[in-house]
Design a protein around this motif. Structure first.
Motif, PDB file in Angstrom:
ATOM      1  N   ASN A 120       0.817  -1.207   0.000  1.00  0.00           N
ATOM      2  CA  ASN A 120       0.000   0.000   0.000  1.00  0.00           C
ATOM      3  C   ASN A 120       0.855   1.263   0.000  1.00  0.00           C
ATOM      4  OD1 ASN A 120      -2.333  -1.457  -0.025  1.00  0.00           O
ATOM      5  ND2 ASN A 120      -2.771  -1.202   2.146  1.00  0.00           N
ATOM      6  N   ALA A 121       0.421   2.238  -0.786  1.00  0.00           N
ATOM      7  CA  ALA A 121       1.092   3.535  -0.842  1.00  0.00           C
ATOM      8  C   ALA A 121       0.019   4.613  -0.934  1.00  0.00           C
ATOM      9  CB  ALA A 121       2.028   3.618  -2.044  1.00  0.00           C
ATOM     10  N   SER A 122       0.069   5.594  -0.054  1.00  0.00           N
ATOM     11  CA  SER A 122      -0.863   6.719  -0.078  1.00  0.00           C
ATOM     12  C   SER A 122      -0.165   7.928  -0.675  1.00  0.00           C
ATOM     13  CB  SER A 122      -1.353   7.053   1.330  1.00  0.00           C
ATOM     14  OG  SER A 122      -2.119   5.992   1.840  1.00  0.00           O
ATOM     15  N   GLY A 123      -0.913   8.688  -1.446  1.00  0.00           N
ATOM     16  CA  GLY A 123      -0.345   9.876  -2.060  1.00  0.00           C
ATOM     17  C   GLY A 123      -1.355  10.522  -2.982  1.00  0.00           C
ATOM     18  N   TYR A 124      -0.861  11.109  -4.051  1.00  0.00           N
ATOM     19  CA  TYR A 124      -1.704  11.836  -4.988  1.00  0.00           C
ATOM     20  C   TYR A 124      -1.425  11.384  -6.413  1.00  0.00           C
ATOM     21  CZ  TYR A 124      -2.459  14.891  -1.031  1.00  0.00           C
ATOM     22  OH  TYR A 124      -2.798  15.372   0.202  1.00  0.00           O
ATOM     23  N   LEU A 125      -2.506  11.123  -7.144  1.00  0.00           N
ATOM     24  CA  LEU A 125      -2.414  10.832  -8.561  1.00  0.00           C
ATOM     25  C   LEU A 125      -2.589  12.167  -9.290  1.00  0.00           C
ATOM     26  CD1 LEU A 125      -2.193   8.517 -10.646  1.00  0.00           C
ATOM     27  CD2 LEU A 125      -4.679   8.582 -10.768  1.00  0.00           C
ATOM     28  N   HIS A 126      -1.547  12.644  -9.934  1.00  0.00           N
ATOM     29  CA  HIS A 126      -1.568  13.918 -10.654  1.00  0.00           C
ATOM     30  C   HIS A 126      -1.950  13.672 -12.107  1.00  0.00           C
ATOM     31  CE1 HIS A 126       0.352  16.274  -7.434  1.00  0.00           C
ATOM     32  NE2 HIS A 126       0.874  15.105  -7.120  1.00  0.00           N
ATOM     33  N   ILE A 127      -2.822  14.526 -12.628  1.00  0.00           N
ATOM     34  CA  ILE A 127      -3.362  14.350 -13.965  1.00  0.00           C
ATOM     35  C   ILE A 127      -3.232  15.662 -14.735  1.00  0.00           C
ATOM     36  CG2 ILE A 127      -5.467  13.855 -15.289  1.00  0.00           C
ATOM     37  CD1 ILE A 127      -6.326  12.379 -12.579  1.00  0.00           C
ATOM     38  N   ILE A 128      -2.804  15.567 -16.001  1.00  0.00           N
ATOM     39  CA  ILE A 128      -2.791  16.726 -16.884  1.00  0.00           C
ATOM     40  C   ILE A 128      -3.332  16.271 -18.235  1.00  0.00           C
ATOM     41  CG2 ILE A 128      -0.386  16.389 -17.570  1.00  0.00           C
ATOM     42  CD1 ILE A 128      -0.260  19.518 -17.763  1.00  0.00           C
ATOM     43  N   ALA A 129      -4.252  17.070 -18.792  1.00  0.00           N
ATOM     44  CA  ALA A 129      -4.858  16.775 -20.083  1.00  0.00           C
ATOM     45  C   ALA A 129      -4.710  18.006 -20.968  1.00  0.00           C
ATOM     46  CB  ALA A 129      -6.321  16.410 -19.919  1.00  0.00           C
ATOM     47  N   ILE A 130      -4.290  17.801 -22.212  1.00  0.00           N
ATOM     48  CA  ILE A 130      -4.090  18.893 -23.153  1.00  0.00           C
ATOM     49  C   ILE A 130      -4.850  18.567 -24.437  1.00  0.00           C
ATOM     50  CG2 ILE A 130      -2.407  20.198 -24.504  1.00  0.00           C
ATOM     51  CD1 ILE A 130      -0.336  19.442 -22.345  1.00  0.00           C
ATOM     52  N   GLY A 131      -5.643  19.515 -24.900  1.00  0.00           N
ATOM     53  CA  GLY A 131      -6.422  19.317 -26.122  1.00  0.00           C
ATOM     54  C   GLY A 131      -7.037  20.624 -26.584  1.00  0.00           C
ATOM     55  N   ARG A 132      -8.103  20.518 -27.374  1.00  0.00           N
ATOM     56  CA  ARG A 132      -8.778  21.693 -27.933  1.00  0.00           C
ATOM     57  C   ARG A 132     -10.140  21.877 -27.272  1.00  0.00           C
ATOM     58  NH1 ARG A 132      -5.646  24.545 -30.802  1.00  0.00           N
ATOM     59  NH2 ARG A 132      -7.418  25.496 -31.801  1.00  0.00           N
ATOM     60  N   TRP A 133     -10.516  23.132 -27.061  1.00  0.00           N
ATOM     61  CA  TRP A 133     -11.857  23.414 -26.553  1.00  0.00           C
ATOM     62  C   TRP A 133     -12.715  24.083 -27.624  1.00  0.00           C
ATOM     63  CZ3 TRP A 133     -14.016  28.337 -25.888  1.00  0.00           C
ATOM     64  CH2 TRP A 133     -13.138  29.423 -25.976  1.00  0.00           C
ATOM     65  N   LYS A 134     -12.094  24.555 -28.699  1.00  0.00           N
ATOM     66  CA  LYS A 134     -12.856  25.109 -29.826  1.00  0.00           C
ATOM     67  C   LYS A 134     -12.082  24.875 -31.108  1.00  0.00           C
ATOM     68  CE  LYS A 134     -11.224  29.911 -29.702  1.00  0.00           C
ATOM     69  NZ  LYS A 134     -11.603  31.297 -29.659  1.00  0.00           N
TER      70      LYS A 134
END
Length: 134
Positions: A120-134
């Motif tokens: 077991n390991a406690s911590g934070y899953l970091h997420i980054i998403a890059i794309g288009r909004w228009k």
């Protein structure tokens, strides 16, 4: 107000902006400069640029063990399609014993799994998403 910039070859120039951040005048040679774009909208977990680029980011506090654990994340704002590029990383526990990734990407969020082969390991899953909004 204005933004002072220096190009790759050392040329100094200026871009004037109004209160909304719109470029109004340019003084100097921009031929070898880096691209500058205005932020059209931003929140605590996303930035939308005027050129249509969107970056969403955040983290999920999580504990992962030796069995793969599913996770889900909803973006701060939706993308225009399902073609966002998503990257995840876990901070916590023994980083050499971790494995996981993204399984699905939609306009509104992403899902995946993560595990820690050392226990077991406690911590934070970091997420980054890059794309288009228009």
């Amino acid at each position: 107000p204005y933004i002072k910039f220096e190009t790759q070859n050392g040329t100094v120039g200026y871009i004037g902006v109004n209160r909304e951040g719109d470029a109004r005048f340019v003084k100097g040679d921009l031929s070898d400069s880096y691209s500058i774009d205005c932020i059209e909208e931003e929140g605590v977990d996303y930035i939308r640029y005027a050129n249509g680029l969107q970056i969403c980011y955040g983290f999920i506090p999580k504990t992962f063990g030796t069995t793969p654990t599913n996770w889900a994340y909803n973006y701060g704002k939706p993308f225009i399609n399902n073609n966002a590029c998503v990257s995840v990383a876990f901070r916590g526990g023994n980083s050499t014993s971790q494995a996981g990734g993204v399984e699905s990407v939609s306009q509104t969020g992403c899902t995946g799994f993560w595990k820690n082969t050392a226990g077991n390991a406690s911590g934070y899953l970091h997420i980054i998403a890059i794309g288009r909004w228009k």
